[in-house]
Write an enzyme that holds these catalytic residues in place. Structure first.
Site, mmCIF file in Angstrom:
data_model
loop_
_atom_site.group_PDB
_atom_site.id
_atom_site.type_symbol
_atom_site.label_atom_id
_atom_site.label_comp_id
_atom_site.label_asym_id
_atom_site.label_seq_id
_atom_site.Cartn_x
_atom_site.Cartn_y
_atom_site.Cartn_z
ATOM 1 C CD1 TRP A 319 40.405 36.256 39.459
ATOM 2 C CD2 TRP A 319 42.275 35.091 39.844
ATOM 3 N NE1 TRP A 319 40.162 35.404 40.519
ATOM 4 C CE2 TRP A 319 41.297 34.674 40.773
ATOM 5 C CE3 TRP A 319 43.535 34.496 39.896
ATOM 6 C CZ2 TRP A 319 41.536 33.691 41.733
ATOM 7 C CZ3 TRP A 319 43.782 33.521 40.855
ATOM 8 C CH2 TRP A 319 42.781 33.128 41.757
ATOM 9 C CG HIS A 320 47.103 34.853 38.917
ATOM 10 N ND1 HIS A 320 46.416 34.416 37.801
ATOM 11 C CD2 HIS A 320 47.347 33.753 39.663
ATOM 12 C CE1 HIS A 320 46.260 33.107 37.876
ATOM 13 N NE2 HIS A 320 46.809 32.673 38.994
ATOM 14 N N GLY A 321 46.880 39.423 40.065
ATOM 15 C CA GLY A 321 47.463 40.533 40.800
ATOM 16 C C GLY A 321 47.336 41.858 40.085
#
Length: 468
Positions: A319-321
């Protein structure tokens, strides 16, 4: 447009507040919706179309789920379809390039691709729409029949681009009815200025130290320099993201909304479990409620629980990257949480509090290396430098220079990452006496002036979570 820009502070926000407070109650939501769309379109005009499509699609899918509430099969089909479309859109814009690059690397092929600009805030507003759809399916909330109100929920500019992730069930009543008062506006303004000061005065300045160190060649980085760089980023990302969340909460109060806190002094934690109860609370809560618990949570066999934890943390990292170092960061925490729960938990809980805290901070600082690195090779090489492998010795003149010239800033950041400063401020200043209220106003006004002075003269004003 970011909150810590002069355009926002002296043009967008004042105009929006003046119009919002002057118009009749029945059109306040419309004004806030228009302002939110303008805010989003300011930086990426083309992606406003994507947001409007997301709002329209999820509004009608919500209506469809509500229409079929007495027909379980149709309702479930609508849920699955809505989730799939939202994830496909998120996946395409955020992970398309990563997917093609991975295929090219694994199979040594050269599939051509075009890098897509990431729509700002897409991870946040996608999760918000999913929470609405899922809660509606579960019967936890009522359907929103006014598309303008639903659009406001999705696009509300205070929390649009960096959270906190707001569940519809938590703000549904506030969208229809909320209180506006001088006290609420004043507390919101104080919250906003406090977050702005964290971002501009602390995060930006400590971020300069981090940028200087990661700009060095690895052959020039000593062990102490590497740890100073990791510590600088550890402090930068907290004051950057935490400050932005404070600004979002403060803006929400100024417009009559109450958003839940997103950070609760995570660096005072004494375990990884506690850290993730205090860091990015809205995201941790989202994954817990919509992924972890539906998978069975911890009310399953041990092997199944291990799988559940790793699925959640794989998704958290992703989700973060769109990069393997973010996946590694997520799995790193998943493994450590399991080790802490099943192996080391009893041992670490018996250690003195200071050792528990140091154990936690070392783990967190190593974790942030994966986070700030452009790729896995860089992350692993940097970690090697932290533990003397291939580094320029234990201590060198560069490390001592960075430490001595930034020691006061580092100490201020370390103290500021604890609750003690605010506790003293509340006990001494924020009392129900006019002179203390006057002192608080003077302090916050001084902070605001310092922020503006910095923004006028500085060129370094990044926002780390823009890319997530």
């Amino acid at each position: 447009m970011v909150f810590s820009s002069l355009v926002f502070l002296f043009t967008f926000l004042p105009i929006t507040l003046i119009v919002y407070y002057l118009v009749p109650w029945k059109i306040k939501n419309i004004i806030l919706l228009i302002a939110s769309l303008v805010f989003y379109a300011w930086g990426e005009p083309i992606y406003i179309i994507l947001m409007l499509l997301s709002i329209t699609f999820n509004y009608f899918m919500g209506r469809d789920i509500d229409f079929n509430r007495d027909e379980p099969i149709k309702k479930k089909r609508s849920l699955i379809f809505a989730i799939a479309v939202n994830l496909i859109i998120l996946g395409f814009f955020k992970y398309y390039t990563f997917f093609i690059q991975t295929i090219n690397d694994i199979f040594s092929v050269h599939i051509p691709y075009r890098e897509l600009a990431l729509p700002i805030g897409i991870s946040f507003y996608t999760f918000q729409t999913l929470s609405y759809i899922i809660d509606l399916y579960w019967g936890k909330t009522e359907v929103q029949k006014n598309i303008l109100n639903f659009g406001l929920y999705v696009s509300m500019f205070p929390q649009l681009i960096a959270g906190p992730i707001i569940k519809y069930v938590d703000v549904a009543a506030q969208i229809e009815h909320r209180k506006l008062s001088i006290d609420r506006f004043g507390s919101g303004a104080m919250f906003f200025i406090r977050g702005l000061a964290k971002k501009v005065l602390l995060a930006n300045n400590i971020g300069l130290l981090h940028s200087a160190i990661v700009g060095m060649e690895f052959s020039e980085i000593s062990v102490l320099t590497a740890w100073i760089g990791a510590l600088a980023y550890t402090l930068q990302i907290y004051f950057d993201f935490g400050g932005y969340s404070d600004m979002a909460i403060g803006l929400g109060r100024m417009f009559g909304f109450s958003f839940t806190k997103n950070f609760d002094y995570p660096y005072i934690s004494k375990s990884i479990t506690e850290f993730w109860r205090r860091w990015h609370i809205s995201l941790s809560t989202w994954f817990k409620e919509y992924v972890y618990i539906p998978l069975g949570g911890n009310k399953v066999s041990v092997p199944r629980h291990l799988i559940n934890i790793m699925i959640v943390w794989f998704l958290t990292g992703l989700w973060h990257g769109a990069s393997w170092n973010f996946v590694a960061w997520g799995l790193y925490y998943g493994i450590l949480l399991l080790v802490e729960k099943y192996i080391l938990g009893r041992l670490t809980s018996k250690m003195p509090h200071i050792l528990q805290h140091l154990y936690l901070m070392v783990i967190v600082m190593i974790g942030w290396v994966f986070f700030f690195s452009p790729g896995m090779n860089y992350a692993l090489t940097y970690i090697k430098c932290m533990f003397t492998i291939g580094s320029a010795g234990l201590v060198d003149k560069t490390a001592l220079y960075y430490l001595t010239t930034n020691i006061i800033l580092i100490l201020i950041c370390l103290i500021g990452s604890t609750p003690y400063v605010h506790q003293v401020f509340k006990s001494v200043i924020l009392k129900k006496k006019k002179k203390h209220i006057r002192s608080a106003v003077i302090i916050y006004a001084a902070l605001f002036v310092m922020v503006i002075a910095y923004l006028v003269s500085a060129t370094y004003n990044p926002f780390l979570y823009f890319r997530f």
